[in-house]
Design a protein around this motif. Structure first.
Motif, PDB file in Angstrom:
ATOM      1  N   ASP A   1       0.803  -1.228   0.000  1.00  0.00           N
ATOM      2  CA  ASP A   1       0.000   0.000   0.000  1.00  0.00           C
ATOM      3  C   ASP A   1       0.835   1.277   0.000  1.00  0.00           C
ATOM      4  O   ASP A   1       0.368   2.327  -0.415  1.00  0.00           O
ATOM      5  CB  ASP A   1      -0.917   0.016   1.231  1.00  0.00           C
ATOM      6  N   GLN A   2       2.060   1.209   0.536  1.00  0.00           N
ATOM      7  CA  GLN A   2       2.870   2.431   0.585  1.00  0.00           C
ATOM      8  C   GLN A   2       4.358   2.096   0.534  1.00  0.00           C
ATOM      9  O   GLN A   2       4.805   1.121   1.153  1.00  0.00           O
ATOM     10  CB  GLN A   2       2.577   3.204   1.878  1.00  0.00           C
ATOM     11  N   VAL A   3       5.095   2.904  -0.209  1.00  0.00           N
ATOM     12  CA  VAL A   3       6.562   2.801  -0.224  1.00  0.00           C
ATOM     13  C   VAL A   3       7.111   4.205  -0.038  1.00  0.00           C
ATOM     14  O   VAL A   3       6.592   5.167  -0.626  1.00  0.00           O
ATOM     15  CB  VAL A   3       7.080   2.218  -1.568  1.00  0.00           C
TER      16      VAL A   3
ATOM     17  N   ILE B   1      20.190   6.444  -1.537  1.00  0.00           N
ATOM     18  CA  ILE B   1      19.010   6.318  -0.667  1.00  0.00           C
ATOM     19  C   ILE B   1      19.457   5.518   0.549  1.00  0.00           C
ATOM     20  O   ILE B   1      20.040   4.442   0.402  1.00  0.00           O
ATOM     21  CB  ILE B   1      17.875   5.580  -1.414  1.00  0.00           C
ATOM     22  N   TYR B   2      19.200   6.011   1.745  1.00  0.00           N
ATOM     23  CA  TYR B   2      19.659   5.336   2.968  1.00  0.00           C
ATOM     24  C   TYR B   2      18.828   4.083   3.245  1.00  0.00           C
ATOM     25  O   TYR B   2      19.353   3.007   3.495  1.00  0.00           O
ATOM     26  CB  TYR B   2      19.581   6.306   4.145  1.00  0.00           C
ATOM     27  N   GLU B   3      17.501   4.251   3.200  1.00  0.00           N
ATOM     28  CA  GLU B   3      16.628   3.112   3.533  1.00  0.00           C
ATOM     29  C   GLU B   3      15.303   3.184   2.761  1.00  0.00           C
ATOM     30  O   GLU B   3      14.953   4.240   2.226  1.00  0.00           O
ATOM     31  CB  GLU B   3      16.357   3.050   5.051  1.00  0.00           C
ATOM     32  N   VAL B   4      14.620   2.057   2.699  1.00  0.00           N
ATOM     33  CA  VAL B   4      13.297   1.994   2.067  1.00  0.00           C
ATOM     34  C   VAL B   4      12.309   1.464   3.085  1.00  0.00           C
ATOM     35  O   VAL B   4      12.629   0.576   3.888  1.00  0.00           O
ATOM     36  CB  VAL B   4      13.222   1.020   0.867  1.00  0.00           C
ATOM     37  N   GLU B   5      11.106   1.989   3.024  1.00  0.00           N
ATOM     38  CA  GLU B   5      10.043   1.609   3.972  1.00  0.00           C
ATOM     39  C   GLU B   5       8.849   1.117   3.165  1.00  0.00           C
ATOM     40  O   GLU B   5       8.457   1.758   2.192  1.00  0.00           O
ATOM     41  CB  GLU B   5       9.684   2.888   4.743  1.00  0.00           C
ATOM     42  N   TYR B   6       8.306  -0.020   3.548  1.00  0.00           N
ATOM     43  CA  TYR B   6       7.159  -0.602   2.839  1.00  0.00           C
ATOM     44  C   TYR B   6       6.039  -0.862   3.839  1.00  0.00           C
ATOM     45  O   TYR B   6       6.307  -1.359   4.945  1.00  0.00           O
ATOM     46  CB  TYR B   6       7.511  -1.957   2.215  1.00  0.00           C
ATOM     47  N   ARG B   7       4.810  -0.559   3.447  1.00  0.00           N
ATOM     48  CA  ARG B   7       3.655  -0.918   4.280  1.00  0.00           C
ATOM     49  C   ARG B   7       2.783  -1.875   3.479  1.00  0.00           C
ATOM     50  O   ARG B   7       2.291  -1.523   2.406  1.00  0.00           O
ATOM     51  CB  ARG B   7       2.865   0.324   4.696  1.00  0.00           C
TER      52      ARG B   7
END
Ligand SMILES: C[S@@+](CC[C@H](N)C(=O)[O-])C[C@H]1O[C@@H](n2cnc3c(N)ncnc32)[C@H](O)[C@@H]1O
Length: 211
Positions: free
Chosen positions: A149-151, A199-205
């Motif tokens: 749903d979100q990145v 890019i330091y980090e990636v976040e996924y929901r």
């Protein structure tokens, strides 16, 4: 492997209607309301145990939310999907998975010899039936009912200098707000610019859909 439960047997079990909230590979990062699971001795650890072993000990649909930050890169590549399937088994329909991992363009990712897996913006599209991203990927690893749903991507400055006690604005702050305005912006930034500004980090929901 040494297995030690730090949760005392007297700790009241959560009511069945509540579903557990898990922080996998928590280290010293405590999230209020979440049970910290880690093989190490960080200050946020409630259950000292291998994550896969702990997940296998849980009943089906007993977990409401899973949070994991900077842990999955320590998992061997061929163990990732089995771990995600185990998370799927314990997650309730409507439950969520919130993942933060280093991005492959983060140079520090390669300095840690315990890092096994690298991640790009599209990695979890491979595991999800539905993805908020534009680029389509092959469907061979999909987990039924999972929806990405979100990145978001995160940039970090090398240092955080202060001038007269005030934080100096850094390029990373600007990138955090501009690049994350749209998923297309994130995808284009990774495709064309992450070699220049890492890019330091990636976040996924991810949400497990109610069937
Ligand atoms: C880089 S630290 C991240 C800690 C914390 N999540 C954070 O964001 O600061 C990675 C953590 O994963 C834990 N870890 C690595 N492999 C594990 C495994 N198989 N089972 C449980 N914990 C593991 C390590 O002990 C370490 O605390």
């Amino acid at each position: 492997m040494k297995t030690e439960r730090l949760i005392e047997p007297s700790t009241p079990a959560p009511p069945p209607s509540d579903g557990l909230r898990l922080n996998l590979g928590c280290g010293s990062k405590r999230i209020p309301g979440f049970i910290g699971i880690d093989i190490g001795e960080g200050s946020a650890v409630d259950v000292r145990m291998d994550v896969m072993e702990y997940l296998r000990s849980l009943p089906d649909h007993s977990v409401q939310d899973v949070y994991t930050r900077h842990f999955l890169e320590h998992v061997d590549g061929h163990h990732l999907r089995p771990m995600l399937l185990e998370i799927d088994r314990v997650l309730r329909p409507g439950g969520s998975l919130h993942i933060i991992v280093p991005h492959y363009s983060n140079p520090y990712f390669y300095s840690d010899p315990t890092h096994r897996l690298f991640f790009g913006v599209h990695t979890f599209s491979y595991f999800c039936e539905h993805s908020c991203l534009h680029r389509t990927v092959p469907r061979y690893a999909t987990i039924p009912g999972w929806s990405l749903d979100q990145v978001r991507v995160g940039f970090k400055p090398y240092a955080r200098p202060r001038l007269l006690g005030v934080r100096v604005p850094m390029l990373s702050g600007l990138l955090n707000s501009v690049v994350n305005r749209s998923t297309l912006g994130i995808e284009l930034f990774e495709r064309y610019l992450c070699g220049l500004f890492s890019i330091y980090e990636v976040e996924y929901r991810i949400c497990k859909r109610r069937s």
